[in-house]
Scaffold this motif. Structure first.
Motif, PDB file in Angstrom:
ATOM      1  N   GLY A   1      -2.299   2.296 -13.676  1.00  0.00           N
ATOM      2  CA  GLY A   1      -1.867   0.902 -13.332  1.00  0.00           C
ATOM      3  C   GLY A   1      -0.776   0.745 -14.469  1.00  0.00           C
ATOM      4  O   GLY A   1       0.436   0.028 -13.955  1.00  0.00           O
ATOM      5  N   GLN A   2      -0.881   0.796 -15.748  1.00  0.00           N
ATOM      6  CA  GLN A   2       0.216   0.211 -16.478  1.00  0.00           C
ATOM      7  C   GLN A   2       1.330   1.145 -16.271  1.00  0.00           C
ATOM      8  O   GLN A   2       2.722   0.485 -16.383  1.00  0.00           O
ATOM      9  CB  GLN A   2      -0.469   0.409 -18.060  1.00  0.00           C
ATOM     10  CG  GLN A   2      -1.361  -0.526 -18.602  1.00  0.00           C
ATOM     11  CD  GLN A   2      -1.743  -0.309 -19.818  1.00  0.00           C
ATOM     12  OE1 GLN A   2      -1.809   0.732 -20.391  1.00  0.00           O
ATOM     13  NE2 GLN A   2      -2.177  -1.256 -20.443  1.00  0.00           N
ATOM     14  N   ALA A   3       1.392   2.246 -16.109  1.00  0.00           N
ATOM     15  CA  ALA A   3       2.445   3.142 -15.701  1.00  0.00           C
ATOM     16  C   ALA A   3       3.384   2.785 -14.588  1.00  0.00           C
ATOM     17  O   ALA A   3       4.538   3.058 -14.500  1.00  0.00           O
ATOM     18  CB  ALA A   3       2.266   4.962 -15.701  1.00  0.00           C
ATOM     19  N   VAL A   4       2.546   2.280 -13.727  1.00  0.00           N
ATOM     20  CA  VAL A   4       3.073   2.149 -12.214  1.00  0.00           C
ATOM     21  C   VAL A   4       3.350   0.504 -12.155  1.00  0.00           C
ATOM     22  O   VAL A   4       3.902   0.271 -11.234  1.00  0.00           O
ATOM     23  CB  VAL A   4       2.570   2.689 -11.163  1.00  0.00           C
ATOM     24  CG1 VAL A   4       2.329   4.147 -11.403  1.00  0.00           C
ATOM     25  CG2 VAL A   4       1.105   2.073 -10.736  1.00  0.00           C
ATOM     26  N   GLY A   5       2.979  -0.355 -13.071  1.00  0.00           N
ATOM     27  CA  GLY A   5       3.201  -1.787 -12.872  1.00  0.00           C
ATOM     28  C   GLY A   5       2.063  -2.280 -11.744  1.00  0.00           C
ATOM     29  O   GLY A   5       2.432  -3.484 -11.116  1.00  0.00           O
ATOM     30  N   LEU A   6       1.070  -1.717 -11.572  1.00  0.00           N
ATOM     31  CA  LEU A   6      -0.247  -2.542 -10.861  1.00  0.00           C
ATOM     32  C   LEU A   6      -1.578  -2.863 -11.774  1.00  0.00           C
ATOM     33  O   LEU A   6      -1.640  -1.973 -12.760  1.00  0.00           O
ATOM     34  CB  LEU A   6      -0.550  -1.354  -9.830  1.00  0.00           C
ATOM     35  CG  LEU A   6       0.596  -1.371  -8.677  1.00  0.00           C
ATOM     36  CD1 LEU A   6      -0.146  -0.204  -7.745  1.00  0.00           C
ATOM     37  CD2 LEU A   6       1.024  -2.418  -7.913  1.00  0.00           C
ATOM     38  N   SER A   7      -2.367  -3.820 -11.218  1.00  0.00           N
ATOM     39  CA  SER A   7      -3.603  -3.986 -11.718  1.00  0.00           C
ATOM     40  C   SER A   7      -4.375  -2.553 -11.093  1.00  0.00           C
ATOM     41  O   SER A   7      -4.095  -2.232 -10.305  1.00  0.00           O
ATOM     42  CB  SER A   7      -4.000  -5.102 -11.202  1.00  0.00           C
ATOM     43  OG  SER A   7      -4.167  -5.449 -10.162  1.00  0.00           O
ATOM     44  N   THR A   8      -5.575  -2.575 -11.719  1.00  0.00           N
ATOM     45  CA  THR A   8      -6.580  -1.424 -11.416  1.00  0.00           C
ATOM     46  C   THR A   8      -6.912  -1.468  -9.939  1.00  0.00           C
ATOM     47  O   THR A   8      -6.928  -0.271  -9.280  1.00  0.00           O
ATOM     48  CB  THR A   8      -7.643  -1.388 -12.259  1.00  0.00           C
ATOM     49  OG1 THR A   8      -8.318  -2.611 -12.233  1.00  0.00           O
ATOM     50  CG2 THR A   8      -7.226  -1.211 -13.559  1.00  0.00           C
ATOM     51  N   SER A   9      -7.349  -2.541  -9.609  1.00  0.00           N
ATOM     52  CA  SER A   9      -7.629  -2.744  -7.947  1.00  0.00           C
ATOM     53  C   SER A   9      -6.849  -2.058  -7.085  1.00  0.00           C
ATOM     54  O   SER A   9      -7.019  -1.194  -6.133  1.00  0.00           O
ATOM     55  CB  SER A   9      -8.090  -4.138  -7.549  1.00  0.00           C
ATOM     56  OG  SER A   9      -8.781  -4.139  -6.416  1.00  0.00           O
ATOM     57  N   PRO A  10      -5.440  -2.702  -6.836  1.00  0.00           N
ATOM     58  CA  PRO A  10      -4.502  -1.997  -5.934  1.00  0.00           C
ATOM     59  C   PRO A  10      -4.017  -0.647  -6.235  1.00  0.00           C
ATOM     60  O   PRO A  10      -3.925   0.181  -5.319  1.00  0.00           O
ATOM     61  CB  PRO A  10      -3.317  -3.033  -6.040  1.00  0.00           C
ATOM     62  CG  PRO A  10      -3.436  -3.951  -7.027  1.00  0.00           C
ATOM     63  CD  PRO A  10      -4.831  -3.964  -7.455  1.00  0.00           C
ATOM     64  N   CYS A  11      -4.187  -0.203  -7.463  1.00  0.00           N
ATOM     65  CA  CYS A  11      -3.890   1.073  -7.935  1.00  0.00           C
ATOM     66  C   CYS A  11      -4.991   2.093  -7.590  1.00  0.00           C
ATOM     67  O   CYS A  11      -4.790   2.918  -6.620  1.00  0.00           O
ATOM     68  CB  CYS A  11      -3.862   1.171  -9.443  1.00  0.00           C
ATOM     69  SG  CYS A  11      -3.213   2.824 -10.002  1.00  0.00           S
ATOM     70  N   TRP A  12      -6.172   1.404  -7.549  1.00  0.00           N
ATOM     71  CA  TRP A  12      -7.602   2.150  -6.854  1.00  0.00           C
ATOM     72  C   TRP A  12      -7.350   2.379  -5.366  1.00  0.00           C
ATOM     73  O   TRP A  12      -7.467   3.608  -4.810  1.00  0.00           O
ATOM     74  CB  TRP A  12      -8.669   1.727  -7.353  1.00  0.00           C
ATOM     75  CG  TRP A  12      -9.768   2.183  -6.561  1.00  0.00           C
ATOM     76  CD1 TRP A  12     -10.529   1.565  -5.515  1.00  0.00           C
ATOM     77  CD2 TRP A  12     -10.271   3.530  -6.574  1.00  0.00           C
ATOM     78  NE1 TRP A  12     -11.638   2.476  -4.950  1.00  0.00           N
ATOM     79  CE2 TRP A  12     -11.536   3.625  -5.516  1.00  0.00           C
ATOM     80  CE3 TRP A  12      -9.884   4.727  -7.220  1.00  0.00           C
ATOM     81  CZ2 TRP A  12     -12.077   4.896  -5.448  1.00  0.00           C
ATOM     82  CZ3 TRP A  12     -10.615   6.073  -6.871  1.00  0.00           C
ATOM     83  CH2 TRP A  12     -11.778   5.961  -5.994  1.00  0.00           C
ATOM     84  N   GLU A  13      -6.877   1.375  -4.766  1.00  0.00           N
ATOM     85  CA  GLU A  13      -6.764   1.360  -3.298  1.00  0.00           C
ATOM     86  C   GLU A  13      -5.824   2.459  -2.709  1.00  0.00           C
ATOM     87  O   GLU A  13      -5.913   2.927  -1.860  1.00  0.00           O
ATOM     88  CB  GLU A  13      -6.394  -0.251  -2.914  1.00  0.00           C
ATOM     89  CG  GLU A  13      -7.692  -0.962  -2.888  1.00  0.00           C
ATOM     90  CD  GLU A  13      -7.055  -2.368  -2.482  1.00  0.00           C
ATOM     91  OE1 GLU A  13      -6.063  -2.628  -1.858  1.00  0.00           O
ATOM     92  OE2 GLU A  13      -7.795  -3.359  -2.904  1.00  0.00           O
ATOM     93  N   ARG A  14      -4.710   2.348  -3.357  1.00  0.00           N
ATOM     94  CA  ARG A  14      -3.578   3.518  -3.250  1.00  0.00           C
ATOM     95  C   ARG A  14      -4.216   4.836  -3.488  1.00  0.00           C
ATOM     96  O   ARG A  14      -3.673   5.942  -2.691  1.00  0.00           O
ATOM     97  CB  ARG A  14      -2.425   3.227  -4.023  1.00  0.00           C
ATOM     98  CG  ARG A  14      -1.710   1.862  -3.465  1.00  0.00           C
ATOM     99  CD  ARG A  14      -0.328   1.529  -4.444  1.00  0.00           C
ATOM    100  NE  ARG A  14       0.537   0.424  -3.977  1.00  0.00           N
ATOM    101  CZ  ARG A  14       1.673   0.672  -3.311  1.00  0.00           C
ATOM    102  NH1 ARG A  14       1.992   1.983  -3.058  1.00  0.00           N
ATOM    103  NH2 ARG A  14       2.476  -0.283  -2.958  1.00  0.00           N
ATOM    104  N   ILE A  15      -4.700   5.123  -4.756  1.00  0.00           N
ATOM    105  CA  ILE A  15      -5.285   6.322  -4.714  1.00  0.00           C
ATOM    106  C   ILE A  15      -6.222   6.854  -3.858  1.00  0.00           C
ATOM    107  O   ILE A  15      -6.116   7.902  -3.219  1.00  0.00           O
ATOM    108  CB  ILE A  15      -5.730   6.481  -6.212  1.00  0.00           C
ATOM    109  CG1 ILE A  15      -4.757   6.331  -7.305  1.00  0.00           C
ATOM    110  CG2 ILE A  15      -6.753   7.814  -6.180  1.00  0.00           C
ATOM    111  CD1 ILE A  15      -5.326   6.174  -8.731  1.00  0.00           C
ATOM    112  N   ARG A  16      -7.253   6.104  -3.272  1.00  0.00           N
ATOM    113  CA  ARG A  16      -8.124   6.080  -2.468  1.00  0.00           C
ATOM    114  C   ARG A  16      -7.571   6.508  -1.010  1.00  0.00           C
ATOM    115  O   ARG A  16      -8.011   7.432  -0.353  1.00  0.00           O
ATOM    116  CB  ARG A  16      -9.291   5.062  -2.194  1.00  0.00           C
ATOM    117  CG  ARG A  16     -10.262   5.257  -1.324  1.00  0.00           C
ATOM    118  CD  ARG A  16     -11.221   6.276  -2.110  1.00  0.00           C
ATOM    119  NE  ARG A  16     -12.455   6.507  -1.148  1.00  0.00           N
ATOM    120  CZ  ARG A  16     -12.648   7.582  -1.051  1.00  0.00           C
ATOM    121  NH1 ARG A  16     -12.321   8.610  -1.600  1.00  0.00           N
ATOM    122  NH2 ARG A  16     -13.865   7.610  -0.165  1.00  0.00           N
TER     123      ARG A  16
END
Length: 149
Positions: free
Chosen positions: A24-39
């Motif tokens: 998330g830090q590397a791409v500028g997102l918080s963990t929740s939206p980052c997890w949603e994108r990965i999923r």
């Protein structure tokens, strides 16, 4: 897939063990939206799985051999059986059905030339339907890269 998804994939290719917070830090997102994108990318088949890279050298598999194989027949049955036999040979780490002068290109990991000779005698030469094979030892790897994003 957008630019943020590609950034996430770049981070994961470099380190599949990166935490959601690090990604998330590397791409500028918080963990929740980052997890949603990965999923979403996992479910969509973009991310096929997570693995670890091993050193062939450290595992005693110092030599890589590229083997060009030509088969006697190109029937569906012959190709299927050849694929099944290759799947059962652990030293064959990649196998490609290719166009051109030969039918398959195999990447084989072995300890040394004697180990490759053993593999030929005990396994590869016993596969029915091989008309011709040609082996080339890799002297040095010039490039080994992740998929371009």
């Amino acid at each position: 897939m957008d630019a943020i998804d590609r950034k996430i994939l770049t981070v994961l290719q470099a380190n599949a063990r990166a935490s959601l917070q690090e990604i998330g830090q590397a791409v500028g997102l918080s963990t929740s939206p980052c997890w949603e994108r990965i999923r979403k990318m996992e479910l969509g088949g973009v991310i096929e799985g997570y693995t670890v890279r091993l050193s062939a050298q450290a595992l005693g598999l110092a030599d890589t051999v590229l083997v060009q194989v030509t088969l006697d027949s190109h029937s569906d049955n012959t190709l299927e059986k050849f694929g099944e036999v290759l799947a059962a040979i652990p030293e064959v780490i990649e196998a490609y059905l290719v166009s051109g002068d030969y039918d398959y290109l195999l990447r084989v990991a072995v300890k040394d030339t004697r180990d490759y000779e053993r593999l030929l005698r005990e396994k590869l030469y016993k596969i029915r339907g091989i008309r011709h094979s040609k082996s080339s030892f890799v002297l040095r790897t010039l490039k080994k890269a992740d998929l371009p994003l």
